[in-house]
Motif scaffolding. Structure first.
Motif, mmCIF file in Angstrom:
data_model
loop_
_atom_site.group_PDB
_atom_site.id
_atom_site.type_symbol
_atom_site.label_atom_id
_atom_site.label_comp_id
_atom_site.label_asym_id
_atom_site.label_seq_id
_atom_site.Cartn_x
_atom_site.Cartn_y
_atom_site.Cartn_z
ATOM 1 N N GLY A 177 0.774 -1.164 -0.076
ATOM 2 C CA GLY A 177 -0.088 -0.022 0.167
ATOM 3 C C GLY A 177 0.811 1.242 -0.042
ATOM 4 N N ARG A 178 0.306 2.613 -0.058
ATOM 5 C CA ARG A 178 0.785 3.743 -0.188
ATOM 6 C C ARG A 178 1.650 3.925 1.079
ATOM 7 N NH1 ARG A 178 -3.081 8.035 -3.028
ATOM 8 N NH2 ARG A 178 -3.989 6.595 -4.408
ATOM 9 N N GLN A 179 1.407 3.350 2.203
ATOM 10 C CA GLN A 179 2.106 3.550 3.518
ATOM 11 C C GLN A 179 2.564 2.293 3.760
ATOM 12 O OE1 GLN A 179 -0.678 5.933 6.201
ATOM 13 N NE2 GLN A 179 -0.714 7.135 4.199
ATOM 14 N N GLY A 180 2.819 1.375 2.892
ATOM 15 C CA GLY A 180 3.211 -0.084 3.431
ATOM 16 C C GLY A 180 4.756 -0.114 3.356
ATOM 17 N N ARG A 181 5.203 -1.417 3.726
ATOM 18 C CA ARG A 181 6.579 -1.482 3.784
ATOM 19 C C ARG A 181 7.396 -1.222 2.588
ATOM 20 N NH1 ARG A 181 6.989 -7.350 6.470
ATOM 21 N NH2 ARG A 181 9.203 -7.245 5.846
ATOM 22 N N ILE A 182 6.755 -1.622 1.369
ATOM 23 C CA ILE A 182 7.318 -1.245 0.114
ATOM 24 C C ILE A 182 7.742 0.126 -0.066
ATOM 25 C CG2 ILE A 182 5.257 -0.564 -1.186
ATOM 26 C CD1 ILE A 182 8.190 -2.753 -2.576
ATOM 27 N N VAL A 183 7.062 1.248 0.480
ATOM 28 C CA VAL A 183 7.517 2.456 0.303
ATOM 29 C C VAL A 183 8.914 2.904 1.163
ATOM 30 C CG1 VAL A 183 6.886 4.958 0.721
ATOM 31 C CG2 VAL A 183 5.188 3.217 0.213
ATOM 32 N N ALA A 184 8.729 2.419 2.476
ATOM 33 C CA ALA A 184 9.922 2.364 3.253
ATOM 34 C C ALA A 184 11.355 1.979 2.534
ATOM 35 C CB ALA A 184 9.793 1.947 4.631
ATOM 36 N N LEU A 185 11.022 0.766 1.857
ATOM 37 C CA LEU A 185 11.961 0.143 1.241
ATOM 38 C C LEU A 185 12.766 0.818 0.170
ATOM 39 C CD1 LEU A 185 10.745 -3.468 1.511
ATOM 40 C CD2 LEU A 185 12.896 -2.785 2.510
ATOM 41 N N GLN A 186 11.638 1.635 -0.484
ATOM 42 C CA GLN A 186 12.067 2.259 -1.721
ATOM 43 C C GLN A 186 12.972 3.606 -1.170
ATOM 44 O OE1 GLN A 186 8.931 3.199 -4.276
ATOM 45 N NE2 GLN A 186 9.902 4.056 -5.580
ATOM 46 N N GLU A 187 12.331 4.262 -0.191
ATOM 47 C CA GLU A 187 13.059 5.264 0.273
ATOM 48 C C GLU A 187 14.797 4.963 0.505
ATOM 49 O OE1 GLU A 187 10.429 6.988 3.124
ATOM 50 O OE2 GLU A 187 9.086 7.559 1.516
ATOM 51 N N PHE A 220 15.469 -5.018 -5.320
ATOM 52 C CA PHE A 220 14.554 -4.368 -4.952
ATOM 53 C C PHE A 220 13.210 -4.954 -5.911
ATOM 54 C CE2 PHE A 220 11.439 -0.809 -5.614
ATOM 55 C CZ PHE A 220 10.976 -0.622 -4.303
ATOM 56 N N ASN A 221 13.581 -4.776 -7.546
ATOM 57 C CA ASN A 221 12.567 -5.205 -8.300
ATOM 58 C C ASN A 221 11.999 -6.401 -8.215
ATOM 59 O OD1 ASN A 221 12.393 -2.511 -9.787
ATOM 60 N ND2 ASN A 221 14.326 -3.156 -10.967
ATOM 61 N N ALA A 222 12.973 -7.493 -7.894
ATOM 62 C CA ALA A 222 12.587 -8.839 -7.863
ATOM 63 C C ALA A 222 11.766 -9.053 -6.635
ATOM 64 C CB ALA A 222 13.776 -9.699 -7.606
#
Ligand code: DAH
Length: 340
Positions: free
Chosen positions: A36-46, A63-65
């Motif tokens: 989600g928009r505030q999900g773990r993926i966002v923190a990882l992306q940052e 990251f992509n995988a």
């Protein structure tokens, strides 16, 4: 590289969460937490963005995988639950869906009806090969080498010099030859319901594969009246109306003389039906003497008539089908509508 470890953990958690989700709500909760928009993926992306350039080279693919794997796990979970309806538990006391009996394809059905009408008039049902020599498909039918019908635009040529027959008239050539050789005895009353092929762009009214009905009669003293009577009987039988009228207009086909195009109408049919008023349906004529001679039949003793029509066109009119692709598209939702 702590970010690499975080990505691996994220991927593992996503796999577990989505695979373990028991219903649609659980899948959605996991999606919000992970993707989600505030999900773990966002923190990882940052964290990835902030990484030093020399590490990014290795971290990018990781990251992509990880992200892709999580998304796939999410879609798999959705598909799994969609199969179960609303995601509730499977109710094994529900009656199973009834078996749906298969049905005859509308073209096969119409083809059989045509054969039945003709056999009732004493015709034999015959056919010839789909892969045909150009001699039978063209030359013996008075279609010379330079005739436009032989153009590669219209014909599928095989590498061995044969072609896919462009019309069922090729069967006439073969049967006249058999009669000429004495391997069949005249008179001849034959009907073909067969597949033909043209190298054509496919659209709502053209297909590269379609079905023709060819009829031919060779006997003594055959006249156009016999032809008209035969066609009228056929069309009355198929359309199921007694007021079917046929109208002949002069037309040119190399293998008949005289040649005609035939229109039909049935005024008692409802106005929205195509043949309520005149509709062009088929080509026909008296067999050209040279065509008989090409098969070894003496035109001084024998003559006859022949006709050819497209079965798809007839089926489209009959069922109110506006797109010829329905017949060979293999979509059961269309075909089932004509099952009975
Ligand atoms: N073979 C023609 C075609 O494919 C149809 C046809 C016309 C057949 C006249 C016949 C005939 O037997 O007499 O267009």
């Amino acid at each position: 590289m702590p970010l690499a470890d975080d990505l691996a953990a994220f991927q593992g958690d996503a796999a577990t969460a989505f695979a373990g989700a028991a219903d649609v709500a659980a899948v959605e909760t996991a999606r919000i937490a992970l993707l989600g928009r505030q999900g773990r993926i966002v923190a990882l992306q940052e964290a990835f963005r902030a990484a030093p350039p020399e590490e990014k080279r290795n971290l990018g693919p990781l990251f992509n995988a990880a992200k892709q794997a999580a998304e796939t796990a999410w879609k798999d979970a959705q598909a799994r639950l969609a199969d179960q309806g609303d995601g509730g538990p499977l109710d094994i006391t529900q009656p199973a869906p009834a078996h749906r009996p298969g049905s005859i394809h509308p073209l096969s059905r119409l083809g059989r009806e045509v054969e039945r009408v003709f056999t009732s008039m004493g015709f034999s049902v015959v056919d010839g090969p789909h892969a045909e020599h150009d001699d039978y498909n063209f030359t013996r039918l008075n279609i010379p080498q330079d005739h436009p019908a032989r153009d590669a635009q219209d014909t599928f040529w095989l590498t061995d010099g044969r072609c896919l027959r462009t019309h069922t008239s090729s069967v006439q050539s073969r049967f006249y030859e058999l009669a000429g050789q004495g391997r069949l005895t005249l008179p001849l009353r034959s009907v073909v319901v067969g597949r033909v092929f043209r190298y054509e762009a496919v659209d709502a009214t053209h297909d590269n594969t379609f079905t023709q009905v060819e009829g031919f009669v060779v006997d003594r003293g055959i006249t156009v009246s016999h032809l008209v009577g035969t066609l009228t009987t056929l069309l009355k039988g198929l359309i199921g109306r007694d007021d079917v009228e046929v109208r002949l207009r002069p037309a040119y086909y190399p293998f008949v003389e005289p040649g005609f195009d035939v229109d039909i109408r049935s005024p008692s049919a409802p106005p929205e039906v195509r043949y309520h008023d005149w509709m062009e349906l088929l080509g026909c004529g008296m067999i050209h003497p040279q065509v008989l001679r090409n098969g070894g039949i003496d035109p001084a003793e024998w003559n006859g008539f022949a006709f050819g029509l497209g079965l798809e066109r007839l089926a489209m009119v009959r069922h109110g089908i506006s797109d010829i692709r329905v017949f060979h598209g293999g979509d059961l939702r269309s075909l089932r509508q004509f099952a009975y």
